[in-house]
Design a protein around this motif. Structure first.
Motif, mmCIF file in Angstrom:
data_model
loop_
_atom_site.group_PDB
_atom_site.id
_atom_site.type_symbol
_atom_site.label_atom_id
_atom_site.label_comp_id
_atom_site.label_asym_id
_atom_site.label_seq_id
_atom_site.Cartn_x
_atom_site.Cartn_y
_atom_site.Cartn_z
ATOM 1 N N LYS A 1 69.825 -32.316 34.659
ATOM 2 C CA LYS A 1 69.895 -31.737 35.042
ATOM 3 C C LYS A 1 68.993 -31.171 36.242
ATOM 4 N N THR A 2 69.108 -29.545 37.232
ATOM 5 C CA THR A 2 68.116 -29.468 38.558
ATOM 6 C C THR A 2 66.878 -29.490 37.534
ATOM 7 N N SER A 3 66.006 -29.234 38.183
ATOM 8 C CA SER A 3 65.272 -29.483 37.635
ATOM 9 C C SER A 3 64.262 -28.796 39.313
ATOM 10 N N SER A 4 62.723 -28.308 39.270
ATOM 11 C CA SER A 4 62.577 -28.370 40.131
ATOM 12 C C SER A 4 61.159 -29.588 40.658
ATOM 13 N N LEU A 5 61.848 -30.457 40.210
ATOM 14 C CA LEU A 5 61.123 -31.735 41.052
ATOM 15 C C LEU A 5 62.444 -32.371 40.820
ATOM 16 N N LEU A 6 62.972 -32.747 40.214
ATOM 17 C CA LEU A 6 64.952 -34.041 40.628
ATOM 18 C C LEU A 6 65.865 -33.012 40.781
ATOM 19 N N GLY A 7 67.070 -33.748 41.256
ATOM 20 C CA GLY A 7 68.550 -33.199 41.563
ATOM 21 C C GLY A 7 69.148 -33.623 40.365
ATOM 22 N N ALA A 8 70.333 -32.886 39.760
ATOM 23 C CA ALA A 8 70.926 -33.620 38.764
ATOM 24 C C ALA A 8 71.468 -34.889 38.391
ATOM 25 N N THR A 9 71.485 -35.407 39.755
ATOM 26 C CA THR A 9 72.151 -36.556 40.267
ATOM 27 C C THR A 9 70.706 -37.442 39.671
ATOM 28 N N SER A 10 69.753 -37.193 40.620
ATOM 29 C CA SER A 10 68.349 -38.290 40.185
ATOM 30 C C SER A 10 67.811 -38.520 38.880
ATOM 31 N N ALA A 11 67.681 -36.953 38.017
ATOM 32 C CA ALA A 11 67.766 -36.739 37.001
ATOM 33 C C ALA A 11 68.717 -38.047 35.669
ATOM 34 N N MET A 12 70.282 -37.848 35.879
ATOM 35 C CA MET A 12 70.867 -38.366 35.257
ATOM 36 C C MET A 12 70.323 -40.055 35.563
ATOM 37 N N LEU A 13 70.524 -39.848 37.261
ATOM 38 C CA LEU A 13 69.825 -41.841 37.199
ATOM 39 C C LEU A 13 68.493 -41.955 36.818
ATOM 40 N N LEU A 14 68.094 -41.268 36.006
ATOM 41 C CA LEU A 14 66.990 -42.390 35.585
ATOM 42 C C LEU A 14 66.657 -42.051 33.970
ATOM 43 N N ASN A 15 67.725 -40.823 33.286
ATOM 44 C CA ASN A 15 68.096 -41.372 31.433
ATOM 45 C C ASN A 15 68.979 -42.116 31.661
ATOM 46 N N ALA A 16 69.461 -42.542 32.626
ATOM 47 C CA ALA A 16 71.407 -43.618 32.080
ATOM 48 C C ALA A 16 70.048 -45.295 32.766
ATOM 49 N N LEU A 17 68.673 -44.982 33.253
ATOM 50 C CA LEU A 17 67.727 -46.295 32.919
ATOM 51 C C LEU A 17 67.789 -45.863 31.715
ATOM 52 N N LYS A 18 66.739 -44.905 31.275
ATOM 53 C CA LYS A 18 66.128 -44.915 30.337
ATOM 54 C C LYS A 18 66.584 -45.521 28.848
ATOM 55 N N ALA A 19 67.978 -45.213 28.614
ATOM 56 C CA ALA A 19 69.639 -45.309 27.765
ATOM 57 C C ALA A 19 69.674 -46.589 27.934
ATOM 58 N N ILE A 20 70.057 -47.633 28.367
ATOM 59 C CA ILE A 20 70.724 -48.957 28.949
ATOM 60 C C ILE A 20 69.404 -49.888 28.499
ATOM 61 N N GLY B 1 60.705 -31.947 57.441
ATOM 62 C CA GLY B 1 61.690 -30.983 57.644
ATOM 63 C C GLY B 1 63.048 -30.269 56.752
ATOM 64 N N SER B 2 62.413 -30.894 55.575
ATOM 65 C CA SER B 2 63.295 -30.911 54.719
ATOM 66 C C SER B 2 63.838 -28.969 53.648
ATOM 67 N N LYS B 3 64.419 -28.427 53.630
ATOM 68 C CA LYS B 3 63.938 -27.312 52.941
ATOM 69 C C LYS B 3 64.344 -27.829 51.499
ATOM 70 N N ASN B 4 65.201 -28.240 51.603
ATOM 71 C CA ASN B 4 65.332 -29.014 49.757
ATOM 72 C C ASN B 4 64.222 -29.869 48.879
ATOM 73 N N PRO B 5 62.862 -29.001 48.175
ATOM 74 C CA PRO B 5 62.145 -30.204 48.039
ATOM 75 C C PRO B 5 62.667 -31.398 46.604
ATOM 76 N N ARG B 6 63.470 -31.535 45.843
ATOM 77 C CA ARG B 6 63.752 -32.182 44.975
ATOM 78 C C ARG B 6 64.183 -33.553 45.032
ATOM 79 N N LEU B 7 63.978 -34.670 44.433
ATOM 80 C CA LEU B 7 64.022 -35.499 45.200
ATOM 81 C C LEU B 7 65.663 -36.217 44.666
ATOM 82 N N HIS B 8 65.921 -36.982 45.996
ATOM 83 C CA HIS B 8 67.291 -37.687 46.444
ATOM 84 C C HIS B 8 66.833 -39.148 45.582
ATOM 85 N N THR B 9 68.599 -39.129 45.206
ATOM 86 C CA THR B 9 68.629 -40.783 44.115
ATOM 87 C C THR B 9 67.756 -42.234 44.981
ATOM 88 N N ASN B 10 68.107 -41.763 46.568
ATOM 89 C CA ASN B 10 67.790 -43.183 46.679
ATOM 90 C C ASN B 10 65.483 -42.890 47.223
#
Length: 493
Positions: free
Chosen positions: A372-391, A418-427
């Motif tokens: 899910k989307t949070s102040s720190l991470l975008g939803a896809t970044s959060a999914m990626l970390l959750n997937a790695l934890k599950a595996i 110059g980014s307006k989006n503070p959330r971390l992308h997957t890379n």
């Protein structure tokens, strides 16, 4: 992931069959190679067990007897035509292909410019290739091609083309994309070889449609889904049925051109070596399917993915309504809906509950994880970390990346880059995770789990940025998105 295709059998059977075809023509074969020689991810998705570089490995087995010609349409050079999958022009892709084939020990003998008419950019590209030590040949447009066979098979037709000098028994003719004139190059060479007293043959390598699978088999329908922009349609080969009393599947373009092609063969050889367009093919993939249920399921998923991608293209302003209509019909034929994609509904449920973008992934063992989307991470970044934890078997409560690590990256993005989006992308998440892995054993376990993401299915409730989409693609994850934008911005990076 379950496998339904024997890749080792394919490599052995395919190379053996091509050698057999070379022998049939007295030791010289021009092989028109359609599709991708390497990085064939469509084939690996619909035939689980098929490796993306299988065709390259097969050619490597034949490399002592093979050389390659790359064909490129001079008009495509002039129009600066771009490959949609990798975003570079066809002429640059020729250079890329030469480098890749050469790195595998394959001989790239020459480049042929088809439809050549001294176009300025094509002429400049020819000079560039010559300066790089690559032999360049020119083939010209023929009036009333391909119907005026008498003109085509004459000194004023194929005879005007440069004769490409070759030495090996197998000459593979490939190209950066469709419409490059591969078949015409092969036939022109046959004409010249015949005039030089050399007996040579022609065959065609196309992985799809698979000729010895049923017409409406999901794997063949997935091929139709992949070529809706080309208007390719699978058909029963009527020539094969008449000649042998056996059903074989081919596609409309080959069937439509076969009578003309047959006449060309007759004028060159005196008689045609083939009784049907299916006869011309050398593809043995159909003999290597080991679990039909697995490949059927995989092919159905591919059609759903193609449908979602077309919806996103339409949302981005492309005129693809006809493609969407065809894909919808294919899904109806296969009796599937988007709900048959296991990661779709969980992503939508999280999005509705949080009133924000969400992403879900289906893991190799069938589990579904969400982000899910949070102040720190975008939803896809959060999914990626959750997937790695599950595996990796890491407890969900463990923070793989400390907020103290994320915060400076956010400040760097917003205050200095110059980014307006503070959330971390997957890379950015992966970079932060790799740094954390130097001192944190859980982060290292997560890094070790990255290899198991290949083949996982991902769905986002919004169109992903190119950064996230590219990162997941490099990880080998198959991504679809709802045709919705996260913001009103027209340019989505």
């Amino acid at each position: 992931m379950k496998k339904g295709f024997d890749n080792d059998k394919y490599l052995s059977l395919q190379s053996e069959h091509i050698r057999s075809r070379i022998d049939e023509f007295g030791g010289k074969l021009y092989l028109e190679f359609g599709g991708k020689i390497f990085d064939d991810y469509h084939a690996s998705r619909v035939l689980p067990g098929f490796l993306p570089d299988s065709k390259m490995k097969m050619l490597i087995e034949l490399k002592d007897e093979a050389e390659m010609i790359i064909a490129i349409n001079a008009n495509d050079i002039e129009k600066s035509k771009v490959r949609g999958d990798i975003g570079i022009t066809y002429d640059l892709d020729v250079l890329r292909l030469i480098d890749i084939y050469s790195s595998f020990g394959l001989i790239v003998r020459s480049v042929v410019l088809t439809q050549y008419n001294s176009q300025p950019l094509a002429k400049a590209f020819s000079e560039k290739l010559n300066s790089l030590g690559i032999d360049v040949y020119r083939h010209y447009a023929i009036d009333n091609y391909p119907t005026d066979v008498q003109l085509i098979v004459s000194d004023d037709g194929y005879g005007k083309n440069d004769f490409i000098k070759t030495e090996k028994s197998l000459v593979v003719v490939t190209a950066p994309g469709p419409g490059s004139g591969k078949m015409a190059v092969c036939l022109s060479q046959l004409y010249h070889e015949h005039k030089h007293g050399v007996k040579a043959g022609y065959a065609k390598f196309e992985t799809f449609p698979i000729w010895n699978l049923p017409l409406k088999h999901p794997v063949n329908l997935a091929y139709e889904a992949a070529t809706t922009d080309l208007n390719d349609v699978n058909m029963i080969d009527p020539f094969h049925l008449e000649a042998y009393g056996k059903t074989a599947v081919n596609y409309n373009r080959d069937i439509e051109v076969f009578p003309v092609l047959n006449t060309i063969f007759e004028r060159i050889y005196g008689s045609s070596p083939y009784r049907s367009p299916t006869d011309m093919g050398v593809n043995m993939a159909g003999f290597c399917i080991t679990d039909d249920d697995v490949v059927c399921d995989a092919a159905k998923q591919e059609v759903i993915r193609r449908y979602y991608k077309a919806l996103v293209r339409e949302k981005n302003g492309e005129k693809v309504s006809d493609e969407i209509f065809k894909l919808d019909l294919l899904m109806k034929q296969l009796e599937v809906t988007v709900s048959d994609r296991k990661c779709v509904e969980p992503a939508i449920e999280v999005s509705k509950r949080t009133n924000a973008p969400a992403t879900a992934a289906t893991l190799p063992d069938g589990r579904v994880v969400t982000g899910k989307t949070s102040s720190l991470l975008g939803a896809t970044s959060a999914m990626l970390l959750n997937a790695l934890k599950a595996i990796a078997g890491i407890d969900d409560s463990v923070k793989l990346i400390s907020p103290e690590v994320i915060s400076p990256i956010q400040r760097l993005k917003t205050e200095h880059l110059g980014s307006k989006n503070p959330r971390l992308h997957t890379n950015e998440v992966l970079l932060a995770l790799s740094i954390s892995a130097a001192t944190d054993k859980n982060a290292q376990k997560a890094m070790d789990a990255l290899q198991y993401l290949r083949g996982c299915e991902v769905h986002s409730t919004v169109i992903l940025s190119s950064v996230d989409s590219d990162t997941l693609s490099k990880l080998g994850m198959n991504v679809t998105c709802e045709p919705e934008r996260e913001t009103r911005n027209l340019f989505n990076r």
